[in-house]
Design a protein around this motif. Structure first.
Motif, short mmCIF file in Angstrom:
data_model
loop_
_atom_site.label_atom_id
_atom_site.label_comp_id
_atom_site.label_asym_id
_atom_site.label_seq_id
_atom_site.Cartn_x
_atom_site.Cartn_y
_atom_site.Cartn_z
N UNK A 5 26.91 46.99 46.49
CA UNK A 5 26.76 45.55 46.45
C UNK A 5 25.60 45.13 45.55
N UNK A 6 24.49 45.88 45.65
CA UNK A 6 23.32 45.55 44.84
C UNK A 6 23.61 45.70 43.36
N UNK A 7 24.35 46.77 43.03
CA UNK A 7 24.68 47.00 41.62
C UNK A 7 25.54 45.86 41.08
N UNK A 8 26.50 45.45 41.89
CA UNK A 8 27.33 44.31 41.48
C UNK A 8 26.48 43.09 41.19
N UNK A 9 25.58 42.83 42.13
CA UNK A 9 24.75 41.64 42.00
C UNK A 9 23.92 41.71 40.73
N UNK A 10 23.42 42.95 40.43
CA UNK A 10 22.59 43.11 39.24
C UNK A 10 23.41 42.82 37.97
N UNK A 11 24.60 43.41 37.91
CA UNK A 11 25.46 43.16 36.73
C UNK A 11 25.72 41.67 36.59
N UNK A 44 28.54 35.19 21.78
CA UNK A 44 28.67 34.16 22.81
C UNK A 44 30.05 34.22 23.45
N UNK A 45 31.06 34.25 22.58
CA UNK A 45 32.43 34.27 23.08
C UNK A 45 32.65 35.53 23.91
N UNK A 46 32.24 36.66 23.36
CA UNK A 46 32.45 37.94 24.06
C UNK A 46 31.74 37.97 25.40
N UNK A 47 30.49 37.56 25.37
CA UNK A 47 29.68 37.58 26.58
C UNK A 47 30.28 36.64 27.63
N UNK A 48 30.64 35.45 27.18
CA UNK A 48 31.24 34.48 28.10
C UNK A 48 32.48 35.06 28.73
N UNK A 49 33.30 35.70 27.90
CA UNK A 49 34.53 36.28 28.40
C UNK A 49 34.22 37.36 29.43
N UNK A 50 33.22 38.18 29.10
CA UNK A 50 32.84 39.26 30.02
C UNK A 50 32.36 38.68 31.34
N UNK A 51 31.54 37.64 31.27
CA UNK A 51 31.00 37.05 32.48
C UNK A 51 32.11 36.49 33.36
N UNK A 52 33.03 35.76 32.74
CA UNK A 52 34.12 35.18 33.52
C UNK A 52 34.97 36.29 34.13
N UNK A 53 35.26 37.32 33.30
CA UNK A 53 36.08 38.42 33.81
C UNK A 53 35.40 39.07 35.00
N UNK A 54 34.10 39.25 34.87
CA UNK A 54 33.36 39.89 35.96
C UNK A 54 33.47 39.05 37.24
N UNK A 55 33.27 37.74 37.08
CA UNK A 55 33.34 36.87 38.25
C UNK A 55 34.72 36.97 38.88
N UNK A 56 35.75 37.03 38.04
CA UNK A 56 37.11 37.10 38.56
C UNK A 56 37.30 38.38 39.37
N UNK A 57 36.84 39.49 38.80
CA UNK A 57 37.05 40.78 39.47
C UNK A 57 36.22 40.85 40.75
N UNK A 58 34.99 40.42 40.61
CA UNK A 58 34.07 40.48 41.74
C UNK A 58 34.62 39.70 42.93
#
Lengths: 371, 541, 317
Positions: A5-11, A44-58
């Motif tokens: 859980x902590x690792x997830x939160x960190x990412x 920016x685009x890549x990072x944004x995409x990664x962030x959204x993807x992460x939120x979706x998976x999480x």
């Protein structure tokens, strides 16, 4: 996955702060009148995409998001079809002009654009083209493809819209919190008065009013020439249009924030916290604000839509080369491919904005589960 | 997920990213600095640059496809026709341009001798084939040009444009010498050279178009011959044109000509007042009253006519007496006073300022006559007359419609119902099913009465009145082929009498005025009746 | 928005509007009288209410109040500044601006109020069904709204105007001028309301007293009318007070793009659009702008007041 859980939160934190940092740098560069390098745009685009993807998976929303995207594709298709049909219902065609054309000249033009084909074929051509990303050639602007026109004008509108939203949040939320914290005092009334003033007049009145004050120094002569009255060259040129466009959403956000903060202040957990002696400001910003953000988020989807369509007046009044203008003028020109093109872009943006807002809900309030 | 307190890592990240990014960044352009793709930065010196407002993004600067005034402004500075204009005479006349001289014995076969030593902007010499190519391209059905009909007077041109004739060699234009083009018309036409002043008849480099297709008008591709060259075109924002040092005519004083795209007239005024624009070629109607007191203000009549048309098949306009009565019942001076822009009241269809204009032609303001005519028409109680009127919503049109509505009520007791329609809807309405009364206007393409009176022939697409008169058609055709100037004038007078005095399918209202604001640092600004803006003689301080 | 409302956790505080020991049927009446009591204490809202009443009366009795007709032109007096004869000055056709503003109130208020009511009816029914039935029906109905929101409204507007220009439903020119705008606005206006009503219905549906009523065997219709409607009425009235000003503003946008009210009638939107370019005759924009501004302000302040007063969540103050 086997991460703790902590690792997830960190990412999650790295992704969020990283995106914010990239964005801040991009904004800083743009406001300092530097060209934003392509690498940064890409990052920016890549990072944004990664962030959204992460939120979706999480949040275990992959299935949900997939479902939404399928639905969205369907919605966009229906929008395209409906618009296509509407266009044919509306009297007046693209080549009806004040100087009437001889019939054979008009026939030549219509033949060139395939307008004399059966409607089913025109529709099929349009859909096939759109799926392949080819939106056709504009009827009005000869020699420019719809994709080119959108490609050139959308970034300008996006810039205008982004800063306006930024301004709206930057003014709206603190103003709302302030008003709520001073509830039932003249400060509250005053803040709301200011906010409402932003929605009480049409923007074609507010814009010129601001120009009169800040460009021509009426009635405060010392303000003469402070800001340019129009055009879109560098960051000083952004101020007035962004202010005019952002005022409306700022007002809406301020009032919404105020009422939802008031609501949260009444709630039991805040009362408990107060009783425990948590400091006023910490309480206000840390506990109350976070819990008040949901209604504000809810409205920001529609607000994005409002900004997109509202930019028409602003772009006209401030001579800004953006896409909002095409939303209206493609219709008055009956430029069918351009109408369809901007409508599609508008629809896709709207759908994406709504989806992102929904994903943000789960981030802000983990109690909400999307299914 | 995030906490407002943990702000420190954010700053760390911010610094890193900023440091990485700030290396190799370029400053964006300021007011008078532009970036030309592939050529880098370019500074436009203030004292050699004229910045003109253009009203819209030019829909096309392809001169065979352009149809609007902003596109025309650009093409006329980039290109030249065989024939140009001489504005020094009271009625504008033709002058040599790419053609040095021309001759015709019978006004049917015309031979043009081209100027020698003229080069295109890519260095290629200009030759007669370019003229023929231009004509061919305009008429070619594949080009789908809205102005194709401009060259219909040429022999077999119409058949070619309609696709019935495939072989262009049979069309009446050919190269007849190393510097000579001969044009053969169907019928004699004394004013033919006027047609060659129009951008739709300009020569063209077919090889350039073949190479680049529809994108040939982009700055990197376009090849032109006029006083300026296209340097940069930022769509929806600005066009930058550069002096053509190889121009054969009067070489431009300016180094750069910038067309700033500003749609809203009051925004343009704001930019003018703040010194960001040097010249405006039209002004917001609401501000003219004040602006005309300024010394930067310049007004000149233009070749436009605004009129109210009737549908003579619809009640009550099927009665000629009513139409005549309405022509008498409108005080044009009052309209012009309302507009306050120096427009000129008109009772004739051919506007003032060109050949064929007759002062005093038409039915003038006279309430008594109007009332009498209504009685003759069998209406003892004019308040029973209701007229449906349609127009599009536009500041000036709206004002005029409301004023005429009030005038008809006041002067005759007739009520007029205004229905505004969206512009394209309105165009469709007047095409398919014209209302009893509607607003329309015409801007002349060239200063010959044929360009105006031709509109109301029975076969013209621009005749929305349903008025068809064989005698009128014959007169217009006869006048077009007549070579004697005085006799032509008489025939047009006869035709105009039918139009605005006898049958009255329309009521002329006024002729327009082009309003300008020209900064004091600008000299020799071209203001003329044809609203043709060629900037080669302009100087700025 | 396809968000399933969070299911209640027994440890969470009780939902709003419910006292643990309170009666199962919603305390609708006491809520109302409480609301009015609170509203009366809000000075800004009271003043706003009175101002709106004043404007409405002025609009209704425009023929009596206005010093001149809104259409009589006097070319000799055009574009005059404010004077004793013409308090607000005259416009470019020499019409009395005060009279045009007063008659404009009639048009603007009619457009604003009527459209708000019609969009509320359509949007309310649509949203209530969507929220009440839920599930797939809800999802489908919401997608339909998504679609309607993204189709260019201008196309719809033009279509409506065309139909209304060709069909003569009303004899009175005033009504004729109004119907096109009114219909056009209703068509675009109801969508937002549908979303809000749906959200409210869903929220109330989830609340304990409704669940309790259902558990006690109340029929769906009874629950809807006895429990849900009284509870969402407050928020809806509030929404209405926000919808009216936004309609009035949208009418001005229509004037701006050239699809406004048919002449010679005036509305505040028409007047503002005529006036904003006339820099040298500021009275043309100042007076209609001020009328518009004050009225919009009043509606919004009243709306805020109503929300504070009637929102059941604010009960404990």
């Amino acid at each position: 996955m086997s991460l703790s859980h902590q690792q997830y939160a960190l990412i999650g934190r790295v992704l969020a702060w990283g995106l914010a940092a990239l964005l801040a740098v991009a904004i800083g560069l743009d406001l300092a009148d530097y060209e934003i390098p392509g690498a940064l745009r890409l990052a920016l685009v890549g990072w944004g995409f990664a962030a959204v993807s992460f939120a979706i998976i999480r949040q275990n929303m992959l299935a949900y998001v997939t479902k939404r995207l399928v639905e969205a594709a369907l919605v966009v298709w229906v929008i395209a079809t409906l618009t296509f049909l509407l266009l044919r219902f509306i009297p007046g065609g693209p080549f009806d002009t004040e100087k009437a054309l001889p019939p054979e000249v008009k026939a030549n033009i219509e033949a060139k654009y395939g307008l004399n084909d059966p409607l089913t074929k025109q529709y099929a051509d349009f859909i096939v083209g759109a799926v392949q990303g080819d939106l056709g050639e504009s009827y009005k602007y000869i020699g420019r493809s719809v994709s080119d026109i959108i490609g050139e004008s959308l970034p300008v509108s996006a810039q205008l819209g982004f800063y306006s939203m930024l301004l709206a949040f930057a003014i709206g939320i603190p103003l709302g919190v302030f008003a709520a914290s001073k509830h039932n005092t003249w400060l509250d009334t005053g803040a709301m008065f200011a906010a409402i003033s932003g929605v009480a007049l049409p923007s074609f009145v507010i814009g010129p009013l601001l120009v009169t004050v800040f460009s021509f120094g009426v009635p405060f002569a010392f303000l003469h020439g402070t800001l340019p009255p129009a055009l879109w060259e560098s960051s000083v040129y952004y101020v007035l249009p962004v202010l005019t466009l952002g005022m409306r959403p700022a007002a809406i956000i301020a009032r919404l924030t105020r009422s939802s903060v008031l609501e949260v202040i009444q709630s039991d957990f805040v009362r408990t916290a107060k009783a425990k002696g948590v400091a006023h400001l910490t309480l206000l910003y840390k506990h109350v604000l976070k819990n008040s953000l949901i209604p504000v988020l809810t409205i920001s989807g529609p607000l994005v839509a409002g900004i997109l369509s509202g930019s028409f007046v602003i772009e006209i009044i401030f001579a800004i080369p953006g896409m909002g203008k095409h939303l209206v003028q493609s219709v008055t020109n009956r430029d069918y491919p351009l109408i369809l093109g901007v409508t599609l872009v508008y629809a896709v943006l709207l759908v994406i904005a709504n989806l992102i807002v929904d994903i943000l809900y789960t981030v802000v309030d983990p109690r909400i589960k999307l299914t | 997920m995030t906490h407002f307190s943990s702000i420190r890592p954010f700053f760390a990240l911010l610094c890193v990213v900023a440091a990485v990014v700030s290396v190799g960044c370029t400053k964006k352009g300021k007011d008078l600095e532009i970036t030309v793709p592939g050529q880098g930065k370019l500074t436009l010196p203030h004292k050699e640059t004229l910045r003109v407002r253009i009203e819209t993004e030019p829909p096309s600067i392809d001169w065979h496809k352009a149809t609007d005034t902003t596109s025309a402004l650009v093409t006329e500075n980039l290109m030249d026709g065989l024939v140009g204009y001489d504005f020094s005479k009271p009625e504008p006349d033709v002058a040599p341009a790419l053609a040095e001289k021309w001759r015709s014995k019978d006004n049917r076969v015309w031979t043009f001798t081209l100027r020698q030593g003229v080069v295109w902007s890519d260095g290629q010499p200009f030759g007669p084939q370019h003229v023929v190519d231009g004509f061919k391209r305009l008429l070619n059905p594949m080009t789908a040009s809205e102005y194709a009909y401009f060259l219909y007077p040429l022999k077999n041109a119409r058949a070619f444009a309609e696709g019935k004739l495939k072989d262009f060699a049979q069309v009446g234009v050919r190269v007849t010498g190393p510097n000579e083009v001969t044009v053969e018309l169907d019928k004699p036409m004394s004013y033919f050279p006027f047609l060659l002043t129009h951008h739709s008849t300009f020569p063209v480099r077919q090889d350039v178009i073949d190479k680049h297709g529809d994108r040939w008008t982009e700055p990197a591709n376009i090849v032109t011959i006029g006083p300026f060259r296209l340097k940069l075109w930022e769509h929806d924002k600005q066009l930058v044109m550069e002096r053509n040092d190889a121009y054969y005519g009067v070489k431009p004083q300016l180094k750069y000509l910038v067309g700033l795209i500003i749609q809203e007239a009051s925004t343009a005024i704001n930019l003018f007042e703040s010194g960001r624009v040097d010249a405006l070629n039209s002004l917001p109607a609401q501000q003219i009253r004040e602006l005309k007191k300024r010394k930067e203000f310049k007004a000149v009549g233009n070749l436009t006519i605004q009129y109210y048309g009737f549908n003579i098949e619809k009640k009550p306009m099927d009665n000629v007496k009513i139409r005549q009565a309405i022509a008498h019942a409108i005080d044009r001076q009052e309209i012009v006073n309302v507009l306050a822009g120096g427009q000129i009241p008109m009772t004739s269809f051919v506007p003032v300022g060109m050949f064929g204009y007759e002062a005093g032609r038409g039915r003038t303001f006279n309430i008594e006559k109007a009332k009498g005519l209504l009685k003759e028409a069998g209406y003892d109680d004019p308040t029973k007359i209701k007229i449906e009127f349609r127009s599009n919503q536009n500041e000036n049109h709206q004002l005029i419609a409301e004023n005429i509505q009030a005038q008809l009520k006041r002067n005759l007791g007739v009520s007029m119902e205004i229905k505004n329609e969206e512009w394209k809807v309105f165009l469709n309405t007047v095409k398919v099913d014209p209302p009893p009364m509607y607003r329309f206007g015409w801007q002349g393409d060239y200063p010959d009465p044929d360009n105006f009176l031709n509109l109301m022939t029975s076969y013209s697409e621009n005749n929305r009145t349903r008025w068809k008169n064989k005698k009128y058609d014959d007169l217009i055709e006869k006048a077009a082929t007549e070579s004697d100037r005085e006799r032509r004038r008489q025939i047009y007078a006869e035709a105009q009498k039918m139009l605005v005095e006898d049958d009255v399918p329309l009521v002329p209202l006024y002729t327009g005025v082009s309003h300008h604001m020209i900064a004091e640092r600008v000299e020799n600004y071209p203001v003329n009746i044809l609203a043709r803006y060629r900037y080669n003689e302009v100087r700025v301080k | 928005m396809p968000i399933s409302v969070p299911t209640l956790n027994p440890n969470d505080p009780l939902p709003e509007g419910v006292d643990a020991a309170g009666p199962v049927s919603a305390p609708a009446r006491s809520l109302w009288s409480d609301g009015f009591r609170r509203l009366r204490k809000n000075r800004a809202a009271v003043v706003s209410g009175i101002f709106i009443l004043f404007i409405c009366l002025m609009a209704a009795f425009a023929d009596v109040v206005a010093p001149y007709s809104f259409e009589t032109q006097n070319i000799d007096e055009m574009l005059q500044g404010p004077s004793a004869k013409h308090w607000f000055g005259t416009d470019s056709l020499g019409r009395d601006l005060l009279s045009r503003v007063i008659y404009g109130a009639r048009m603007s208020m009619s457009v604003g109020v009527l459209t708000a009511i019609v969009s509320l009816l359509i949007g309310g029914i649509y949203g209530a069904i969507s929220g009440w039935v839920g599930g797939r029906v809800d999802a489908a109905m919401m997608r339909a709204i998504d679609i309607l929101q993204a189709v260019p409204e201008l196309l719809l507007l033009i279509l409506v105007m065309v139909v209304f220009n060709s069909v003569d439903v009303f004899e009175s020119p005033e009504l004729k001028a109004l119907t096109g705008i009114f219909l056009a606005l209703s068509i675009v206006g109801w969508v937002g309301l549908a979303r809000i009503v749906r959200g409210q219905v869903m929220q109330v549906k989830q609340s304990l007293y409704v669940e309790a009523a259902q558990a006690l065997g109340a029929k769906g219709r009874v629950v809807l009318f006895r429990h849900i409607f009284p509870n969402i009425l407050g928020p809806i009235i509030v929404v209405l007070t926000f919808q009216i000003p936004s309609n009035v503003l949208f009418e001005s946008f229509l004037s701006f793009i050239g699809l406004g009210l048919q002449p010679p009638f005036s509305s505040w939107g028409v007047l503002c659009n005529d006036g904003w370019k006339a820099k040298t005759d500021p009275h043309l924009i100042i007076f209609p702008g001020l009328a518009l501004y004050l009225t919009m302000l009043a509606f919004n302040l009243l709306g805020d007041g109503l929300r504070d007063a009637f929102d059941p969540k604010m009960k404990n103050r």
